[in-house]
Design a protein around this motif. Structure first.
Motif, short mmCIF file in Angstrom:
data_model
loop_
_atom_site.label_atom_id
_atom_site.label_comp_id
_atom_site.label_asym_id
_atom_site.label_seq_id
_atom_site.Cartn_x
_atom_site.Cartn_y
_atom_site.Cartn_z
N HIS A 100 0.84 -1.20 0.00
CA HIS A 100 0.00 0.00 0.00
C HIS A 100 0.87 1.25 0.00
CE1 HIS A 100 -3.70 -2.29 0.97
NE2 HIS A 100 -2.89 -3.06 1.67
N PRO A 101 1.64 1.50 -1.06
CA PRO A 101 2.62 2.60 -1.03
C PRO A 101 2.00 3.99 -0.96
CG PRO A 101 2.46 1.68 -3.23
CD PRO A 101 1.68 0.78 -2.34
N PHE A 102 0.74 4.16 -1.34
CA PHE A 102 0.18 5.50 -1.40
C PHE A 102 -0.95 5.72 -0.39
CE2 PHE A 102 1.85 4.67 -5.71
CZ PHE A 102 2.88 5.60 -5.68
N VAL A 103 -1.05 4.85 0.59
CA VAL A 103 -2.03 5.05 1.65
C VAL A 103 -1.56 6.21 2.53
CG1 VAL A 103 -0.97 3.45 3.31
CG2 VAL A 103 -3.44 3.81 3.32
N GLU A 104 -2.48 6.88 3.22
CA GLU A 104 -2.15 8.00 4.10
C GLU A 104 -2.29 7.61 5.57
OE1 GLU A 104 -3.68 12.13 2.80
OE2 GLU A 104 -5.20 10.72 2.11
N ARG A 105 -1.50 8.28 6.41
CA ARG A 105 -1.76 8.24 7.85
C ARG A 105 -2.90 9.24 8.08
NH1 ARG A 105 2.13 7.42 12.02
NH2 ARG A 105 3.79 8.00 10.57
N ARG A 106 -4.10 8.74 8.02
CA ARG A 106 -5.25 9.64 8.00
C ARG A 106 -6.36 9.23 8.96
NH1 ARG A 106 -8.54 11.74 2.64
NH2 ARG A 106 -10.39 12.50 3.73
N PHE A 107 -6.58 7.94 9.10
CA PHE A 107 -7.71 7.44 9.88
C PHE A 107 -7.25 6.87 11.20
CE2 PHE A 107 -8.78 7.19 5.39
CZ PHE A 107 -10.03 7.77 5.34
N LEU A 108 -8.02 7.13 12.24
CA LEU A 108 -7.79 6.52 13.54
C LEU A 108 -8.75 5.35 13.72
CD1 LEU A 108 -7.28 9.72 15.71
CD2 LEU A 108 -5.55 7.98 15.19
N VAL A 109 -8.22 4.22 14.11
CA VAL A 109 -9.00 3.01 14.34
C VAL A 109 -9.15 2.86 15.85
CG1 VAL A 109 -9.14 0.53 13.94
CG2 VAL A 109 -8.04 2.02 12.24
N ILE A 110 -10.39 3.00 16.35
CA ILE A 110 -10.64 3.13 17.78
C ILE A 110 -11.54 2.00 18.26
CG2 ILE A 110 -11.40 4.69 19.60
CD1 ILE A 110 -11.08 7.01 17.66
N PRO A 111 -10.97 1.01 18.97
CA PRO A 111 -11.80 -0.09 19.47
C PRO A 111 -12.38 0.21 20.85
CG PRO A 111 -9.49 -0.61 19.78
CD PRO A 111 -9.54 0.76 19.17
N GLY A 112 -13.57 -0.34 21.08
CA GLY A 112 -14.17 -0.32 22.41
C GLY A 112 -13.92 -1.67 23.06
N ILE A 113 -13.11 -1.70 24.09
CA ILE A 113 -12.72 -2.98 24.69
C ILE A 113 -13.91 -3.64 25.39
CG2 ILE A 113 -11.92 -1.92 26.83
CD1 ILE A 113 -9.75 -4.01 26.98
N ARG A 114 -14.87 -2.86 25.85
CA ARG A 114 -16.01 -3.45 26.55
C ARG A 114 -17.14 -3.83 25.60
NH1 ARG A 114 -16.99 -3.84 31.96
NH2 ARG A 114 -15.20 -2.55 32.47
N SER A 115 -17.32 -3.06 24.54
CA SER A 115 -18.42 -3.33 23.61
C SER A 115 -18.02 -4.20 22.43
CB SER A 115 -18.96 -2.00 23.06
OG SER A 115 -17.98 -1.38 22.22
N SER A 116 -16.72 -4.31 22.14
CA SER A 116 -16.19 -4.98 20.95
C SER A 116 -16.59 -4.27 19.66
CB SER A 116 -16.61 -6.46 20.89
OG SER A 116 -16.08 -7.19 21.97
N ARG A 117 -16.92 -3.00 19.77
CA ARG A 117 -17.27 -2.18 18.60
C ARG A 117 -16.04 -1.38 18.17
NH1 ARG A 117 -21.27 -0.11 20.87
NH2 ARG A 117 -22.93 -1.38 19.92
N ILE A 118 -15.90 -1.10 16.87
CA ILE A 118 -14.74 -0.38 16.36
C ILE A 118 -15.22 0.82 15.55
CG2 ILE A 118 -12.69 -0.51 14.89
CD1 ILE A 118 -12.65 -3.53 15.48
N TYR A 119 -14.62 1.98 15.83
CA TYR A 119 -14.93 3.22 15.11
C TYR A 119 -13.75 3.60 14.21
CZ TYR A 119 -18.57 3.69 18.67
OH TYR A 119 -19.64 3.47 19.50
N ILE A 120 -14.06 4.08 13.02
CA ILE A 120 -13.06 4.62 12.11
C ILE A 120 -13.29 6.13 12.04
CG2 ILE A 120 -11.98 4.50 9.85
CD1 ILE A 120 -11.96 1.84 11.40
N VAL A 121 -12.28 6.91 12.43
CA VAL A 121 -12.39 8.37 12.47
C VAL A 121 -11.42 8.97 11.45
CG1 VAL A 121 -12.03 10.43 13.87
CG2 VAL A 121 -13.15 8.44 14.86
#
Length: 469
Positions: free
Chosen positions: A84-105
């Motif tokens: 993935h040479p042209f991907v950006e450091r742009r998105f934060l991957v945020i897991p909820g340890i108690r809910s097992s839900r993941i948010y992409i910001v």
């Protein structure tokens, strides 16, 4: 199209890059009155908003307990084997340890305009991976790796915990990473020596052992994790397991050397049940050209501090002492200084580990603590103690927050409520620490503060593919 300028081939080049101007902090609400949030903090001393929360992203659900989040991509994508040479450091991957839900910001076009762009529900995580309780996020050359602390079943302990991979552009879950778990069942942190095709994973406990607080009987019976696992990174198979010994309870954070030609790293152990000490262990190879086996040895002992039982929470009264409680460690990009958070005694320690086999204490500051309750130099109170650490790329600044995990906060600091705070420590390049009296970030009432990420990368985010010259 060009490579993201925040991807650095070597640690030295990363240290020479511009300083961070924004930081991201996850906030958790423990009483269910508000959803958890991501706060954006201004870290630019030239800004009129320096040291203030300038933006907040509130999650749409209650009770996620946001924890160790990370970037979608980092310097590891510069690997010659990366796809993935042209991907950006742009998105934060945020897991909820108690809910097992993941948010992409999405943090573009500007940190103060960050917003949620995707939500991955726990049912999808389980269906595609067989794992629950997502915990640590690492960006690799071929995707996003997320470690989980639970497996299948209502209590998350019917199958081994482990790691799954997510596509770093579409954020589709691809599946479990491991091809062969061997006898590994517990999970916590993980990282790797990319150039040597080795991954390391550590152990905390089953969800039953941490979700409702520490279980004293399990701790004193040495039933928490105390092993370090080494994996073949490309074959995704367990190769070697080292047991530290049953008294070395909760082998948590792993911090490999940043220089890709070095094959050693550091492991933090929360507590030795024989003496309540905190510990740092070193993994290493005696001869990198002979075989693949690693050895480990304890290189740092941090003693417990005696205390009047009247000053201690119920959990510790019978010991008449405060354990250091090593809950986080972090390594500067030049592999020179290891920082150790002693969440029980309220101390941040700086060790010179230029010779990893013979470290020496180079600096220390106290803040908070179960008994000490050291105030901030600004005069403001500090509840809790140094916990989640993040080091700037140039190694001059260490940011930290005070919350560990909601139920554990309540056990160790029952009267504090643990209001969220972020502070700054200045590090002398030759050793020594100084708390900044003017940097004291508070968050909205009802929020605690945990993991920190820095704009452009930090010392617990990036993996480097080329040696410093």
């Amino acid at each position: 199209m060009r490579t993201d300028p925040t991807f650095y081939p070597s640690p030295k080049l990363a240290m020479e890059a511009p300083r961070e101007t924004y930081g991201y902090v996850v906030n958790l609400c423990t009483d269910g009155s508000m959803p958890d949030a991501l706060s954006v903090v201004d870290l630019d001393p030239r800004s009129g908003a320096y040291g203030q929360v300038v933006h907040q992203v509130r999650m749409p659900n209650i009770g996620d307990e946001l924890h160790h989040f990370g970037w979608n991509a980092c310097s590891s994508v510069l690997s010659p084997m990366g796809g993935h040479p042209f991907v950006e450091r742009r998105f934060l991957v945020i897991p909820g340890i108690r809910s097992s839900r993941i948010y992409i910001v999405d943090t573009k076009p500007h940190p103060t305009q960050s917003r949620i762009v995707k939500i991955i529900e726990p049912e999808e995580v389980m269906r595609k991976t067989g794992y629950s309780r997502p915990h640590t996020v690492h960006c690799g050359p071929d995707g996003i790796y997320i470690s989980c602390l639970g497996g299948k079943g209502a209590n998350g302990d019917e199958t081994p915990a482990g790691i799954f991979i997510m596509d770093c552009e579409s954020f589709e879950i691809l599946g479990p990473w491991e091809m062969d778990h061997g006898d590994q069942r517990l999970s916590y942190d993980f990282w790797w020596h990319l150039s040597q095709n080795v991954a390391m994973t550590s152990e905390w406990g089953t969800p039953r052992q941490y979700e409702n607080g520490i279980i004293p009987e399990d701790l004193l019976s040495n039933k928490y994790g105390h092993r370090l696992h080494f994996w073949d990174l490309s074959k995704r198979r367990l190769k070697q397991t080292i047991d530290l010994g049953p008294s070395h309870q909760m082998a948590l954070e792993v911090r490999p050397a940043h220089e890709p030609n070095r094959d050693y790293g550091f492991l933090g152990v929360v507590v030795n049940t024989e003496n309540l000490n905190g510990e740092i262990w070193l993994w290493y190879r005696e001869d990198a050209n002979v075989g693949d086996d690693f050895k480990v040895k304890k290189i740092i002992d941090i003693p417990a501090e005696s205390a009047d039982p009247a000053d201690l929470p119920d959990l510790l009264k019978g010991f008449a002492a405060v354990p250091p409680t090593v809950t986080d460690i972090d390594l500067s990009l030049d592999d020179k200084f290891l920082y150790v958070a002693c969440w029980g005694t309220g101390e941040l320690r700086q060790y010179n580990v230029s010779d990893p086999h013979n470290p020496h204490l180079a600096g220390s500051v106290h803040l908070g603590g179960i008994v000490r309750r050291t105030p901030h130099p600004s005069g403001n109170p500090f509840h809790g103690a140094p916990q989640m650490l993040e080091i700037s790329r140039d190694g001059r600044r260490i940011y930290f927050t005070n919350s560990l995990y909601s139920t554990w906060d309540d056990q160790f600091y029952p009267e504090s409520g643990m209001p969220g705070v972020q502070v700054l420590v200045h590090a002398d390049p030759n050793g020594g620490l100084r708390l900044d009296p003017d940097f004291y970030v508070t968050f909205e009432d009802g929020y605690r503060a945990h993991q920190i990420r820095l704009e452009g990368g930090d010392c617990s985010t990036d993996s480097f593919c080329y040696s410093s010259v």
